[in-house]
Write an enzyme that holds these catalytic residues in place. Structure first.
Site, short mmCIF file in Angstrom:
data_model
loop_
_atom_site.label_atom_id
_atom_site.label_comp_id
_atom_site.label_asym_id
_atom_site.label_seq_id
_atom_site.Cartn_x
_atom_site.Cartn_y
_atom_site.Cartn_z
N ALA A 49 0.80 -29.58 -13.81
CA ALA A 49 1.27 -30.16 -12.54
C ALA A 49 1.81 -29.12 -11.57
CB ALA A 49 2.36 -31.19 -12.83
N ALA A 50 1.50 -27.86 -11.80
CA ALA A 50 2.06 -26.80 -10.94
C ALA A 50 1.65 -26.98 -9.48
CB ALA A 50 1.62 -25.44 -11.45
N GLY A 51 0.37 -27.24 -9.25
CA GLY A 51 -0.10 -27.41 -7.88
C GLY A 51 0.50 -28.62 -7.20
N ASP A 52 0.68 -29.70 -7.96
CA ASP A 52 1.29 -30.91 -7.39
C ASP A 52 2.76 -30.68 -7.07
OD1 ASP A 52 -1.14 -32.20 -7.74
OD2 ASP A 52 -0.59 -32.94 -9.73
#
Length: 313
Positions: free
Chosen positions: A250-253
């Site tokens: 979920a890093a990009g989110d």
């Protein structure tokens, strides 16, 4: 009641297995841990913004299965307004099957389920909600024509649009010309521009290409390296944070939700990117999607601790 940030996108239940390595074609491997975690790119970004204290509403679709209420409750617990999320009878909620290897890298298969019912017609019903926002945040886990409709509505009402172009796919320039901010990672940038993005230099090149395609501001993510912000006036590199990554799911989110939160709070682009870098870095140090995301206090302490380390050295 209107919200500063309106996220239109997907809601999924993530089913996650940790493995030592990814299987070869036709191979069966025994995994390690299994857990379920609320996810979906849209819901993740709304959750991230809510955890950071933003005023945020989520627009999306769920099935009528056992996952729906869990997904709603998790968003509500983070302060996200969920009244614009509808349930579809006789359909499953979105599901993501995720494997995470020993390096923390992931592979994901998504079964969209009810997310496919986030139609242009549904978007039109949300025109008042969209028009009253300070920022619209969209991704590509709902039908592309629905994304286009949301962006058109926002553009008509002068509401800035932040697009996370994931999962990667080609996008029409008519859509990109209505996008104020785009936040692609290396592979998404390469898909959009045809430029193999791997470092600051190639990110600058891709950012310029995105501006030529109509985007007003390109924020090219380079993982732990940081981001390159490209505007008409030029490009700026904002360094990232080195951490022990265990799950990049979920890093990009987290980055997108944090970037949106900072923008509506009046931060500059550089301040917003630095803040989003910190939130993304913290997120990858824990397993899961929404459950791994930090709140505002934790993020501030993280940045403050790193600043103190630099001073002491």
């Amino acid at each position: 009641m209107s919200s500063d940030i309106v996220v239109v996108g997907s809601l999924n239940m993530d089913m996650v297995v940790t493995i030592d390595r990814r299987p070869e074609r036709g191979e069966t491997l025994l995994g390690d841990d299994f857990f379920m975690s609320p996810g979906g790119k849209g819901a993740n970004q709304a959750y991230a913004a809510g955890r950071l204290g933003a005023s945020v509403s989520m627009v999306g679709m769920l099935g009528d299965d056992l996952f729906a209420d869990k997904l709603l409750d998790n968003l509500s617990g983070a302060g996200v307004t969920t009244e614009h999320i509808a349930k579809v009878e006789d359909m499953s909620s979105g599901i993501a099957l995720i494997t995470i290897d020993a390096d923390g890298d992931n592979s994901i298969i998504v079964a969209p389920g009810a997310n496919q019912q986030m139609t242009p017609e549904r978007a039109q019903l949300m025109e008042e909600v969209i028009s009253e926002a300070k920022l619209i945040l969209v991704q590509l886990e709902i039908p592309l024509d629905s994304v286009h409709e949301v962006v058109e509505i926002a553009h008509k009402h002068g509401v800035p649009v932040l697009l996370d172009p994931a999962p990667a796919q080609s996008l029409p320039e008519g859509l990109l010309r209505m996008v104020d901010y785009i936040v692609p990672n290396e592979s998404e940038n390469s898909q959009l521009t045809g430029i193999q993005v791997k470092d600051e230099e190639t990110a600058i090149e891709a950012g310029k290409k995105l501006l030529e395609m109509g985007v007003k501001t390109a924020v090219s993510k380079l993982g732990a390296q940081g981001v390159v912000i490209t505007e008409a006036s030029g490009s700026t590199f904002v360094p990232g944070y080195r951490v022990n990554a265990v799950d990049t799911t979920a890093a990009g989110d987290a980055f997108a939700g944090a970037f949106a939160t900072a923008l509506v709070a009046g931060k500059t682009l550089l301040e917003a990117a630095a803040f989003a870098n910190a939130v993304g870095a913290l997120t990858v140090t824990r397993h899961g999607a929404q459950v791994s995301m930090p709140d505002l206090k934790e993020t501030e302490l993280f940045v403050e601790g790193l600043s103190q380390d630099k001073v002491s050295k």
